[in-house]
Write a protein that holds these residues in place. Structure first.
Motif, PDB file in Angstrom:
ATOM      1  N   ALA A  61       0.817  -1.214   0.000  1.00 55.33           N
ATOM      2  CA  ALA A  61       0.000   0.000   0.000  1.00 55.33           C
ATOM      3  C   ALA A  61       0.850   1.264   0.000  1.00 55.33           C
ATOM      4  N   GLU A  62       2.132   1.141   0.346  1.00 51.77           N
ATOM      5  CA  GLU A  62       2.997   2.318   0.332  1.00 51.77           C
ATOM      6  C   GLU A  62       3.114   2.901  -1.075  1.00 51.77           C
ATOM      7  N   ARG A  67       1.013   8.370  -3.859  1.00 52.32           N
ATOM      8  CA  ARG A  67       0.083   9.138  -4.685  1.00 52.32           C
ATOM      9  C   ARG A  67      -0.965   9.903  -3.885  1.00 52.32           C
ATOM     10  N   GLY A  68      -1.306   9.392  -2.689  1.00 48.01           N
ATOM     11  CA  GLY A  68      -2.370  10.049  -1.938  1.00 48.01           C
ATOM     12  C   GLY A  68      -2.404   9.611  -0.487  1.00 48.01           C
ATOM     13  N   GLU A  75     -11.115   6.183  -0.594  1.00 45.06           N
ATOM     14  CA  GLU A  75     -12.049   6.769  -1.570  1.00 45.06           C
ATOM     15  C   GLU A  75     -11.893   6.071  -2.916  1.00 45.06           C
ATOM     16  N   TYR A  76     -10.655   5.806  -3.306  1.00 40.20           N
ATOM     17  CA  TYR A  76     -10.359   5.075  -4.540  1.00 40.20           C
ATOM     18  C   TYR A  76     -10.960   3.669  -4.479  1.00 40.20           C
ATOM     19  N   TYR A  77     -10.840   3.040  -3.302  1.00 40.52           N
ATOM     20  CA  TYR A  77     -11.415   1.700  -3.109  1.00 40.52           C
ATOM     21  C   TYR A  77     -12.925   1.737  -3.327  1.00 40.52           C
TER      22      TYR A  77
END
Length: 290
Positions: A61-62, A67-68, A75-77
């Motif tokens: 996840a790093e 990127r965010g 939110e992307y999920y």
């Protein structure tokens, strides 16, 4: 560093004017082993975000964090899963299956059950550790996650069936009501308007009371969000010599943190990062014994 409970905080507890506000750090203090010998603990916010990344095909996840922010990753999920949280919710449910004995053995949860002058507890956690541990330790507990729960609690208190029960307000929702969970960036942006039912309830409950934040860090998004409610909406606490409305337990706080909190009328109670659970439980026990 020794943890000293402020006299003003003890006074608010003895007056019945204190609301414990529980964060993820308290759930993380619960440890247990499964039948295969694997060690578990209550998952952190970071682990939740890591799992969301894995479910989207990112082993690390790093790479997404470059990127965010964590909230943007969630939110992307949501977007990638057509606003559905079912898979992440199921993972979380599986991770939070702490046996009763683990909650019985938790120093912090056992101490919280001793706060008999507190009949109202708030939490941003999605799990059911607090209400379960209260019941295990002989207290009555009633979780409140949506407005209908508030109405039901009022009804039960009127007819006396909730006498002496601790009301657990799930400020960011719970796993039984995923549509009300505050999880992603848009959820927080919506709640920052301070116009939701939960925010209106908190405003009302804060009147005349002080808050003790447990299980949060200085960098926790929840902290700045909740402090905004406490500080932007209210002045000094009436009938309190210091006027202090909030206290927060922080591991190894720096002068940077202490000064920023103090400027917001929030007193820092320092604990040792190497003894987080022990020191947090000690503070709660000192209140309970007051």
């Amino acid at each position: 560093m020794t943890c000293q409970v402020p006299r003003d905080l003890i006074a608010r507890y003895k007056e019945g004017r204190l609301i414990p506000f529980i964060g993820a750090g308290v759930s993380m203090s619960v440890n247990w082993e499964t039948s295969d010998g694997t060690s578990h603990r209550g998952p952190s916010w970071g682990e939740l975000v890591d799992q969301a990344g894995r479910m989207m095909g990112f082993d690390d996840a790093e790479l997404l964090r470059v990127r965010g922010s964590d909230l943007q990753i969630l939110e992307y999920y949501r977007i990638k899963n057509h606003q559905q949280l079912a898979d992440l919710r199921n993972w979380f449910l599986n991770e939070m299956r702490a046996p009763d004995q683990a909650l019985r053995d938790s120093e912090v949860h056992a101490a919280l059950a001793q706060l008999t002058r507190c009949n109202l507890v708030y939490t941003t956690n999605y799990d059911d550790f607090i209400e379960r541990s209260l019941i295990i330790h002989g207290r009555k507990a009633y979780p409140v996650a949506i407005e209908s729960h508030i109405a039901e609690a009022l009804k039960k208190r009127t007819i006396g069936t909730l006498a002496d029960a601790v009301e657990i307000v799930k400020f960011h929702g719970d796993l039984s009501n995923p549509e009300r969970m505050v999880l992603s960036e848009s959820d927080y942006e919506r709640r920052l308007k301070l116009a939701e039912v939960e925010d209106q309830r908190l405003r009302s409950d804060i009147l005349g009371r002080a808050i003790l934040f447990l299980g949060y860090s200085f960098r926790d998004w929840n902290v700045s969000y909740l402090f905004r409610i406490v500080n932007d909406q209210f002045g000094h606490l009436p009938l309190a010599p210091t006027g202090r409305r909030a206290y927060i337990v922080v591991a190894d706080p720096s002068d940077f943190e202490a000064e920023l909190f103090r400027a917001r009328n929030i007193e820092v109670i320092p604990i040792r990062s190497s003894h987080r659970t022990e020191d947090t439980a000690k503070i709660i026990k000192e209140l309970a014994d007051a």
